[in-house]
Design a protein around this motif. Structure first.
Motif, PDB file in Angstrom:
ATOM      1  N   GLU A 186      -9.888   6.976  12.276  1.00 28.17           N
ATOM      2  CA  GLU A 186      -8.647   7.748  12.204  1.00 28.17           C
ATOM      3  C   GLU A 186      -8.202   7.411  13.727  1.00 28.17           C
ATOM      4  OE1 GLU A 186      -8.153  11.445  11.638  1.00 28.17           O
ATOM      5  OE2 GLU A 186      -8.113  11.094   9.159  1.00 28.17           O
ATOM      6  N   ASN A 187      -9.404   7.218  14.388  1.00 28.30           N
ATOM      7  CA  ASN A 187      -8.893   6.746  16.431  1.00 28.30           C
ATOM      8  C   ASN A 187      -8.370   5.318  15.777  1.00 28.30           C
ATOM      9  OD1 ASN A 187      -8.795   9.199  16.847  1.00 28.30           O
ATOM     10  ND2 ASN A 187     -10.467   9.357  17.944  1.00 28.30           N
ATOM     11  N   LEU A 188      -9.714   4.470  15.001  1.00 25.58           N
ATOM     12  CA  LEU A 188      -9.658   2.965  15.278  1.00 25.58           C
ATOM     13  C   LEU A 188      -7.792   2.497  14.178  1.00 25.58           C
ATOM     14  CD1 LEU A 188     -13.122   2.136  14.234  1.00 25.58           C
ATOM     15  CD2 LEU A 188     -12.264   1.746  16.538  1.00 25.58           C
ATOM     16  N   ALA A 189      -7.641   3.061  13.316  1.00 22.42           N
ATOM     17  CA  ALA A 189      -6.847   2.580  12.831  1.00 22.42           C
ATOM     18  C   ALA A 189      -5.567   3.243  13.971  1.00 22.42           C
ATOM     19  CB  ALA A 189      -6.535   3.785  11.435  1.00 22.42           C
ATOM     20  N   ARG A 190      -5.777   4.443  14.583  1.00 19.41           N
ATOM     21  CA  ARG A 190      -4.054   4.279  15.312  1.00 19.41           C
ATOM     22  C   ARG A 190      -3.904   3.751  16.523  1.00 19.41           C
ATOM     23  NH1 ARG A 190      -6.057   9.347  16.066  1.00 19.41           N
ATOM     24  NH2 ARG A 190      -4.800  10.404  14.587  1.00 19.41           N
ATOM     25  N   LYS A 191      -5.676   3.442  16.801  1.00 18.65           N
ATOM     26  CA  LYS A 191      -4.948   2.525  18.391  1.00 18.65           C
ATOM     27  C   LYS A 191      -5.168   0.987  17.830  1.00 18.65           C
ATOM     28  CE  LYS A 191      -8.750   5.241  20.916  1.00 18.65           C
ATOM     29  NZ  LYS A 191     -10.147   4.927  21.870  1.00 18.65           N
ATOM     30  N   LEU A 192      -4.861   0.919  16.543  1.00 23.30           N
ATOM     31  CA  LEU A 192      -4.837  -0.685  15.404  1.00 23.30           C
ATOM     32  C   LEU A 192      -3.140  -0.663  15.709  1.00 23.30           C
ATOM     33  CD1 LEU A 192      -5.702  -3.655  14.963  1.00 23.30           C
ATOM     34  CD2 LEU A 192      -6.182  -2.527  12.816  1.00 23.30           C
ATOM     35  N   VAL A 193      -2.559   0.481  15.297  1.00 23.67           N
ATOM     36  CA  VAL A 193      -0.975   0.086  15.175  1.00 23.67           C
ATOM     37  C   VAL A 193      -0.304   0.138  16.155  1.00 23.67           C
ATOM     38  CG1 VAL A 193       0.477   1.902  13.934  1.00 23.67           C
ATOM     39  CG2 VAL A 193      -1.857   1.288  12.336  1.00 23.67           C
ATOM     40  N   ALA A 194      -1.388   0.518  17.336  1.00 25.60           N
ATOM     41  CA  ALA A 194      -0.342   1.169  18.464  1.00 25.60           C
ATOM     42  C   ALA A 194      -0.256   0.083  19.003  1.00 25.60           C
ATOM     43  CB  ALA A 194      -0.967   1.859  18.873  1.00 25.60           C
ATOM     44  N   GLN A 195      -1.291  -1.388  19.040  1.00 28.93           N
ATOM     45  CA  GLN A 195      -0.930  -2.059  19.002  1.00 28.93           C
ATOM     46  C   GLN A 195       0.272  -3.419  18.709  1.00 28.93           C
ATOM     47  OE1 GLN A 195      -3.324  -3.237  21.476  1.00 28.93           O
ATOM     48  NE2 GLN A 195      -3.749  -1.339  21.615  1.00 28.93           N
ATOM     49  N   PHE A 196       1.114  -2.843  17.495  1.00 29.90           N
ATOM     50  CA  PHE A 196       2.263  -3.875  17.195  1.00 29.90           C
ATOM     51  C   PHE A 196       3.136  -2.963  17.913  1.00 29.90           C
ATOM     52  CE2 PHE A 196      -1.247  -4.237  14.238  1.00 29.90           C
ATOM     53  CZ  PHE A 196      -1.628  -5.479  14.540  1.00 29.90           C
ATOM     54  N   ASP A 197       4.060  -4.539  17.795  1.00 28.06           N
ATOM     55  CA  ASP A 197       6.000  -3.534  18.437  1.00 28.06           C
ATOM     56  C   ASP A 197       6.420  -3.402  17.026  1.00 28.06           C
ATOM     57  OD1 ASP A 197       5.135  -3.826  20.863  1.00 28.06           O
ATOM     58  OD2 ASP A 197       5.277  -5.927  20.741  1.00 28.06           O
ATOM     59  N   GLY A 198       7.379  -2.140  17.045  1.00 34.73           N
ATOM     60  CA  GLY A 198       7.921  -1.952  16.200  1.00 34.73           C
ATOM     61  C   GLY A 198       7.065  -2.037  14.908  1.00 34.73           C
ATOM     62  N   GLU A 199       7.544  -1.008  13.630  1.00 34.41           N
ATOM     63  CA  GLU A 199       7.595  -0.957  12.318  1.00 34.41           C
ATOM     64  C   GLU A 199       6.408  -1.803  11.858  1.00 34.41           C
ATOM     65  OE1 GLU A 199       8.963  -0.219   7.715  1.00 34.41           O
ATOM     66  OE2 GLU A 199      10.676  -0.252   9.473  1.00 34.41           O
ATOM     67  N   VAL A 200       5.213  -1.194  11.456  1.00 40.87           N
ATOM     68  CA  VAL A 200       4.139  -1.511  10.451  1.00 40.87           C
ATOM     69  C   VAL A 200       4.205  -0.985   8.910  1.00 40.87           C
ATOM     70  CG1 VAL A 200       1.748  -1.694  10.741  1.00 40.87           C
ATOM     71  CG2 VAL A 200       2.793  -1.018  12.682  1.00 40.87           C
ATOM     72  N   THR A 201       3.752  -2.375   8.181  1.00 41.13           N
ATOM     73  CA  THR A 201       3.608  -2.581   6.900  1.00 41.13           C
ATOM     74  C   THR A 201       2.144  -2.542   6.837  1.00 41.13           C
ATOM     75  OG1 THR A 201       4.701  -4.353   6.340  1.00 41.13           O
ATOM     76  CG2 THR A 201       5.921  -2.363   6.254  1.00 41.13           C
ATOM     77  N   VAL A 202       2.345  -2.140   5.449  1.00 43.49           N
ATOM     78  CA  VAL A 202       0.868  -3.180   5.437  1.00 43.49           C
ATOM     79  C   VAL A 202       0.532  -3.131   3.864  1.00 43.49           C
ATOM     80  CG1 VAL A 202      -1.988  -2.624   4.712  1.00 43.49           C
ATOM     81  CG2 VAL A 202      -0.067  -1.737   7.013  1.00 43.49           C
ATOM     82  N   HIS A 203      -0.035  -4.686   3.363  1.00 39.39           N
ATOM     83  CA  HIS A 203       0.148  -5.321   1.753  1.00 39.39           C
ATOM     84  C   HIS A 203      -1.710  -5.366   2.072  1.00 39.39           C
ATOM     85  CE1 HIS A 203       4.239  -5.477   2.524  1.00 39.39           C
ATOM     86  NE2 HIS A 203       4.453  -5.717   0.823  1.00 39.39           N
ATOM     87  N   GLU A 204      -2.407  -5.500   0.487  1.00 39.17           N
ATOM     88  CA  GLU A 204      -3.843  -5.513   0.213  1.00 39.17           C
ATOM     89  C   GLU A 204      -3.280  -6.768  -0.615  1.00 39.17           C
ATOM     90  OE1 GLU A 204      -7.675  -3.876  -2.262  1.00 39.17           O
ATOM     91  OE2 GLU A 204      -5.102  -2.871  -2.404  1.00 39.17           O
ATOM     92  N   VAL A 205      -3.928  -7.140   0.045  1.00 34.74           N
ATOM     93  CA  VAL A 205      -3.950  -9.028  -0.392  1.00 34.74           C
ATOM     94  C   VAL A 205      -5.025  -9.007  -1.417  1.00 34.74           C
ATOM     95  CG1 VAL A 205      -4.186 -11.573   0.431  1.00 34.74           C
ATOM     96  CG2 VAL A 205      -3.191  -9.696   2.145  1.00 34.74           C
ATOM     97  N   LEU A 206      -4.466  -9.452  -2.165  1.00 27.89           N
ATOM     98  CA  LEU A 206      -5.462 -10.217  -4.136  1.00 27.89           C
ATOM     99  C   LEU A 206      -6.124 -11.225  -4.605  1.00 27.89           C
ATOM    100  CD1 LEU A 206      -4.153  -6.846  -6.237  1.00 27.89           C
ATOM    101  CD2 LEU A 206      -5.644  -6.893  -4.905  1.00 27.89           C
ATOM    102  N   THR A 218       1.032  -1.365  -0.206  1.00 26.24           N
ATOM    103  CA  THR A 218       0.122   0.045  -0.042  1.00 26.24           C
ATOM    104  C   THR A 218       0.683   1.216  -0.061  1.00 26.24           C
ATOM    105  OG1 THR A 218      -0.482  -0.487   2.206  1.00 26.24           O
ATOM    106  CG2 THR A 218      -1.706  -1.257   1.353  1.00 26.24           C
ATOM    107  N   GLN A 219       0.065   2.259  -0.241  1.00 24.37           N
ATOM    108  CA  GLN A 219       0.872   3.639  -0.996  1.00 24.37           C
ATOM    109  C   GLN A 219       0.380   4.684   1.090  1.00 24.37           C
ATOM    110  OE1 GLN A 219       3.629   3.888  -3.037  1.00 24.37           O
ATOM    111  NE2 GLN A 219       2.917   1.864  -3.603  1.00 24.37           N
ATOM    112  N   GLY A 220       1.364   4.580   0.910  1.00 29.86           N
ATOM    113  CA  GLY A 220       1.352   5.870   2.241  1.00 29.86           C
ATOM    114  C   GLY A 220       2.302   5.778   3.517  1.00 29.86           C
ATOM    115  N   VAL A 221       1.480   5.720   5.155  1.00 23.28           N
ATOM    116  CA  VAL A 221       1.209   5.693   6.294  1.00 23.28           C
ATOM    117  C   VAL A 221       0.371   4.922   6.849  1.00 23.28           C
ATOM    118  CG1 VAL A 221       1.849   6.695   8.103  1.00 23.28           C
ATOM    119  CG2 VAL A 221       2.237   8.394   6.480  1.00 23.28           C
ATOM    120  N   PRO A 222       0.951   3.637   6.718  1.00 25.16           N
ATOM    121  CA  PRO A 222      -0.233   2.350   7.878  1.00 25.16           C
ATOM    122  C   PRO A 222      -1.107   3.267   8.134  1.00 25.16           C
ATOM    123  CG  PRO A 222       2.679   2.312   7.687  1.00 25.16           C
ATOM    124  CD  PRO A 222       2.371   3.601   7.679  1.00 25.16           C
ATOM    125  N   ILE A 223      -1.082   4.421   9.721  1.00 23.57           N
ATOM    126  CA  ILE A 223      -2.253   4.378  10.260  1.00 23.57           C
ATOM    127  C   ILE A 223      -2.959   5.052   9.290  1.00 23.57           C
ATOM    128  CG2 ILE A 223      -3.193   6.254  11.828  1.00 23.57           C
ATOM    129  CD1 ILE A 223      -0.248   6.039  12.944  1.00 23.57           C
TER     130      ILE A 223
END
Length: 324
Positions: A273-293, A235-240
């Protein structure tokens, strides 16, 4: 996640027939499969050995994950007259370190030191110590707790669109992580789910194993990975922001979504946006997101989007779908 570890009757039988810590290798084998689990020593050995000395009993890799020992209390009598010393020592440690909301398990052979039916206790038969059945149960509970870390803050609701609107104001305060919300207006079912993907050497293999395990509910069967035609796309852009846009589209922009109106559109954006921020905050370290087709040859959903979220060596799948 934290594991509170006992020694006597746990890492060796109480008889010490084969010596002290004779079953430590079996325990460490499990820990190597759960690299995010930190260890706190609750064993009485903490009164006889310093923390560096305790770490020296373990391999270097596991020893580095032993972060502390629990406080030593003389006695604790609860209001119902029960003696749950080790439970209270653990709770004191969690409070002192600001980790009261952390998921945890205790590996121990003395169940009387915990409340009856404790969901955090993995009981070990002290006469046998850490054996195969203990390993199976510990793996099950660690998997269960790890899933809770990313899933359990969301209750499951079966709501009409109008009732769902009633809950919108609660999203920002009570939903820490998106788990599984089903909106059921008429005959349409919208599904939002997040799952821990199987451990594997790569994201592609983890996804293949996940999709191979799914049952075709129309035929009660599974299908090999090649039938799913799985591809991933960064995906393009910041994970949050990526996740916020995806959640907003599925929660507020679908045909049967609650209608906020132009004057309240900001409410939906703030919520997602708050849901996404809280979701990302649950992870340790850098977060990357890929769309799965995927384009399966069998029934999956009427419409769907899947996203793989990777962080700290683990992979998770966010699934959004609609079924007629």
């Amino acid at each position: 996640m934290i594991l509170f570890l006992d020694f006597d009757g746990t890492l060796h039988p109480l008889s010490r027939e084969f010596g002290a810590l004779s079953q430590l290798p079996q325990f460490e084998k499990v820990m190597r499969d759960f690299p995010d689990v930190q260890i706190v020593i609750s064993s009485a050995w903490r009164t006889d050995y310093t923390l560096p000395a305790i770490r020296s009993f373990f391999s270097d890799a596991i020893g580095r994950r032993i972060i502390d020992v629990t406080p030593c209390l003389d006695s604790v009598l609860t209001e119902d007259g029960n003696f749950h010393l080790r439970q209270v020592e653990i709770e004191r440690w969690l409070a002192a370190n600001g980790r009261e909301k952390e998921t945890w398990v205790a590996l121990d052979d003395t169940s009387i030191l915990f409340p009856d039916g404790s969901r955090n206790l993995v009981w070990v038969d002290g006469d046998r110590g850490f054996n195969e059945s203990t390993e199976i149960e510990l793996r099950r509970r660690l998997n269960e707790k790890e899933t809770q870390k990313c899933q359990t803050a969301f209750n499951i609701y079966h709501l009409s669109a109008s009732k769902f609107f009633h809950f919108i104001g609660l999203f920002r305060t009570i939903f820490a992580v998106l788990k599984s919300v089903r909106i059921v207006p008429g005959f349409h079912s919208y599904t939002f789910e997040m799952e821990v993907l199987p451990q594997a050497e790569s994201l592609a293999v983890a996804l293949a194993r996940h999709f191979e395990s799914l049952h075709d509910h129309r035929k009660s069967s599974t299908h090999p990975a090649e039938h799913w035609h799985i591809e991933t796309r960064p995906t393009q852009g910041v994970p949050i922001q990526v996740l916020a846009d995806v959640l907003h589209a599925w929660v507020f922009e679908m045909e049967y979504s609650p209608k906020l109106g132009d004057d309240r559109a900001w409410v939906g954006k703030n919520i997602t946006e708050n849901l996404a921020r809280k979701l990302v905050a649950q992870f340790d370290g850098e977060v990357t997101v890929h769309e799965v087709l995927s384009s399966p040859t069998m029934w999956y959903e009427a419409h769907w989007r899947d996203f793989a979220i990777s962080s700290g060596g683990r992979n998770f799948l966010l699934h959004l779908g609609v079924t007629d």
